[in-house]
Design a protein around this motif. Structure first.
Motif, mmCIF file in Angstrom:
data_model
loop_
_atom_site.group_PDB
_atom_site.id
_atom_site.type_symbol
_atom_site.label_atom_id
_atom_site.label_comp_id
_atom_site.label_asym_id
_atom_site.label_seq_id
_atom_site.Cartn_x
_atom_site.Cartn_y
_atom_site.Cartn_z
ATOM 1 N N GLY A 52 0.820 -1.447 -0.030
ATOM 2 C CA GLY A 52 0.118 -0.023 -0.098
ATOM 3 C C GLY A 52 0.856 1.193 0.118
ATOM 4 N N VAL A 53 2.162 1.288 -0.463
ATOM 5 C CA VAL A 53 3.083 2.404 -0.693
ATOM 6 C C VAL A 53 2.125 3.355 -1.841
ATOM 7 N N ARG A 54 1.687 4.279 -1.218
ATOM 8 C CA ARG A 54 1.081 5.220 -2.422
ATOM 9 C C ARG A 54 1.997 6.352 -2.623
ATOM 10 N N SER A 55 2.747 6.813 -1.606
ATOM 11 C CA SER A 55 3.832 7.943 -1.745
ATOM 12 C C SER A 55 4.918 8.087 -1.161
ATOM 13 N N THR A 56 5.993 8.475 -1.359
ATOM 14 C CA THR A 56 7.173 8.450 -0.674
ATOM 15 C C THR A 56 7.793 9.562 -0.653
ATOM 16 N N ARG A 85 12.840 9.729 11.337
ATOM 17 C CA ARG A 85 11.680 9.394 12.255
ATOM 18 C C ARG A 85 10.953 10.706 12.474
ATOM 19 N N ILE A 86 11.152 11.799 12.059
ATOM 20 C CA ILE A 86 10.072 13.030 12.064
ATOM 21 C C ILE A 86 9.229 12.607 10.932
ATOM 22 N N ALA A 87 9.695 12.392 9.804
ATOM 23 C CA ALA A 87 8.717 12.390 8.423
ATOM 24 C C ALA A 87 7.999 11.114 8.641
ATOM 25 N N SER A 88 8.467 10.189 9.168
ATOM 26 C CA SER A 88 7.546 8.934 9.349
ATOM 27 C C SER A 88 6.502 9.098 10.367
ATOM 28 N N GLU A 89 6.815 9.837 11.537
ATOM 29 C CA GLU A 89 5.688 9.985 12.655
ATOM 30 C C GLU A 89 4.767 10.949 12.228
ATOM 31 N N ARG A 90 5.160 11.919 11.556
ATOM 32 C CA ARG A 90 4.041 13.096 11.056
ATOM 33 C C ARG A 90 3.709 13.077 9.448
ATOM 34 N N GLY A 91 4.158 12.034 8.964
ATOM 35 C CA GLY A 91 3.775 12.287 7.337
ATOM 36 C C GLY A 91 2.882 11.393 7.066
ATOM 37 N N GLY A 92 2.669 10.258 7.724
ATOM 38 C CA GLY A 92 1.380 9.320 7.410
ATOM 39 C C GLY A 92 1.787 7.904 6.989
ATOM 40 N N ALA A 93 3.093 7.666 7.367
ATOM 41 C CA ALA A 93 3.849 6.384 6.869
ATOM 42 C C ALA A 93 3.253 5.448 8.053
ATOM 43 N N LEU A 94 2.866 5.881 9.300
ATOM 44 C CA LEU A 94 2.411 5.131 10.249
ATOM 45 C C LEU A 94 1.140 4.679 10.110
ATOM 46 N N ARG A 95 0.167 5.381 9.177
ATOM 47 C CA ARG A 95 -1.211 5.000 9.009
ATOM 48 C C ARG A 95 -1.523 4.242 7.738
ATOM 49 N N ASN A 96 -2.220 3.180 8.217
ATOM 50 C CA ASN A 96 -2.652 2.452 6.913
ATOM 51 C C ASN A 96 -3.832 2.661 6.681
ATOM 52 N N SER A 97 -4.160 3.937 6.014
ATOM 53 C CA SER A 97 -5.528 4.141 5.908
ATOM 54 C C SER A 97 -6.332 3.756 4.633
ATOM 55 N N GLY A 99 -5.826 0.802 3.478
ATOM 56 C CA GLY A 99 -4.721 0.116 2.757
ATOM 57 C C GLY A 99 -3.767 0.835 1.953
ATOM 58 N N VAL A 100 -3.468 2.183 2.385
ATOM 59 C CA VAL A 100 -2.325 2.705 1.616
ATOM 60 C C VAL A 100 -1.596 3.554 2.576
ATOM 61 N N ARG A 101 -0.410 3.697 2.559
ATOM 62 C CA ARG A 101 0.464 4.405 3.405
ATOM 63 C C ARG A 101 1.093 5.529 2.341
ATOM 64 N N GLY A 125 8.845 3.097 13.961
ATOM 65 C CA GLY A 125 7.889 1.961 13.742
ATOM 66 C C GLY A 125 7.036 1.923 12.399
ATOM 67 N N ALA A 126 7.624 2.684 11.597
ATOM 68 C CA ALA A 126 7.096 2.733 10.103
ATOM 69 C C ALA A 126 7.972 2.018 9.392
ATOM 70 N N PRO A 127 7.524 1.605 8.134
ATOM 71 C CA PRO A 127 8.324 0.784 6.951
ATOM 72 C C PRO A 127 9.115 2.011 6.237
ATOM 73 N N SER A 128 10.547 1.169 5.656
ATOM 74 C CA SER A 128 11.072 2.285 4.613
ATOM 75 C C SER A 128 11.550 1.298 3.556
ATOM 76 N N VAL A 129 11.710 2.040 2.464
ATOM 77 C CA VAL A 129 11.932 1.361 1.075
ATOM 78 C C VAL A 129 13.215 1.295 0.642
ATOM 79 N N GLY A 130 13.837 0.201 0.258
ATOM 80 C CA GLY A 130 15.411 0.552 -0.155
ATOM 81 C C GLY A 130 15.523 -0.100 -1.369
ATOM 82 N N PHE A 131 15.676 1.079 -2.536
ATOM 83 C CA PHE A 131 16.093 0.501 -3.972
ATOM 84 C C PHE A 131 17.484 0.494 -4.080
ATOM 85 N N ASN A 132 17.898 -0.748 -3.750
ATOM 86 C CA ASN A 132 19.366 -0.844 -4.211
ATOM 87 C C ASN A 132 19.676 -1.210 -5.584
ATOM 88 N N ILE A 133 21.055 -0.912 -5.886
ATOM 89 C CA ILE A 133 21.706 -1.255 -7.190
ATOM 90 C C ILE A 133 22.584 -2.080 -7.126
#
Length: 266
Positions: A52-56, A85-97, A99-101, A125-133
């Protein structure tokens, strides 16, 4: 008394007999490069949709920066960690509204600043995405990205596409060639109108004004004065988040908007 002729042995099938989906030589051949690009895009896309990762919020920065390092490295690492941490707590990544984050921290997945931002997200306590190369000297994913959202790319182009397509903001910490490459790639998309108005924030203004003479580009006539306004210069994580709040990044209607133009508008 004549002997009966032996039955002919069946010929051993050659490579052409392999099922195409299991034929490694075929799949890795030049003619299938377009299909490999498509598969690399689609595999990542399906995993992000499943979570449900809608935006990053994309965080760039040097892979050589170390926790407790010298020459500014320790401060950069801690500020990137704090921002994650700040962005995850305040930006919406913790909310699964529904089915989307939204505003999930996304990085290149490696060490340094990337690790720090992912670490901050993990601490929130939020997910994070790693785009490795995949590189000649293998880049190992850092231990703080979410396992289901830790990817490996062969093609830089597809990796960059995924970095850009969901980005509500770009927050760039000090780094080297790779960081500059990603920064100017996305600055060019903004300058040319191929990316919606997305905040680009440079953390540690002194560093960025020292390594790039922005005003000299204007004086030489190779960029317009207003092009410098595409970036915001800040001192630390708190100021970076304040810029994003001012831009309305955490608003639902902003979070839901696509970063790249649709085919109809391209």
């Amino acid at each position: 008394m004549s002997r009966k002729p032996r039955p002919a042995r069946p010929s051993r099938p050659g490579p052409s007999y392999r099922l195409a989906m299991f034929d490694r030589d075929f799949l890795l051949g030049d003619s299938m490069r377009g299909m490999r690009l498509q598969m690399e895009y689609k595999k990542t896309e399906e995993a992000l949709l499943a979570w449900g990762v809608r935006s990053t919020i994309v965080v760039f920065g040097g892979a050589r920066v170390r926790e407790g390092g010298t020459g500014g490295h320790a401060a950069w690492y801690e500020e990137a960690r704090r921002f994650g941490r700040i962005a995850s707590e305040r930006g919406g990544a913790l909310r699964n509204s529904d089915g989307v984050r939204d505003n999930v921290i996304a990085t290149g997945g490696g060490p340094g600043i990337m690790e720090a931002a992912s670490r901050g997200a993990r601490e929130a306590g939020a997910p994070s995405v790693g785009f490795n190369i995949r590189l000649p000297h293998e880049q190992a994913p850092n231990r703080y990205t979410t396992p289901d959202l830790t990817f490996q790319f062969h093609y830089f182009a597809i990796r960059k596409f995924h970095l850009a397509m969901r980005a509500n903001a770009l927050v760039v910490f000090p780094g080297g060639f790779g960081t500059l490459d990603e920064l100017f790639e996305l600055l060019t998309l903004r300058q040319t109108g191929r990316m919606r108005p997305t905040p680009i924030v440079l953390v540690d203004a002194e560093y960025w004004r020292r390594i790039i003479n922005w005003e000299a580009l204007v004086e030489a006539g190779v960029i317009s004065p207003e092009d410098i306004d595409l970036v915001s210069f800040v001192a630390n994580a708190a100021e970076a988040w304040a810029v994003l709040e001012e831009a309305g990044v955490a608003r639902e209607e902003v979070a839901a908007a696509p970063s790249l133009p649709s085919p109809d508008s391209a």
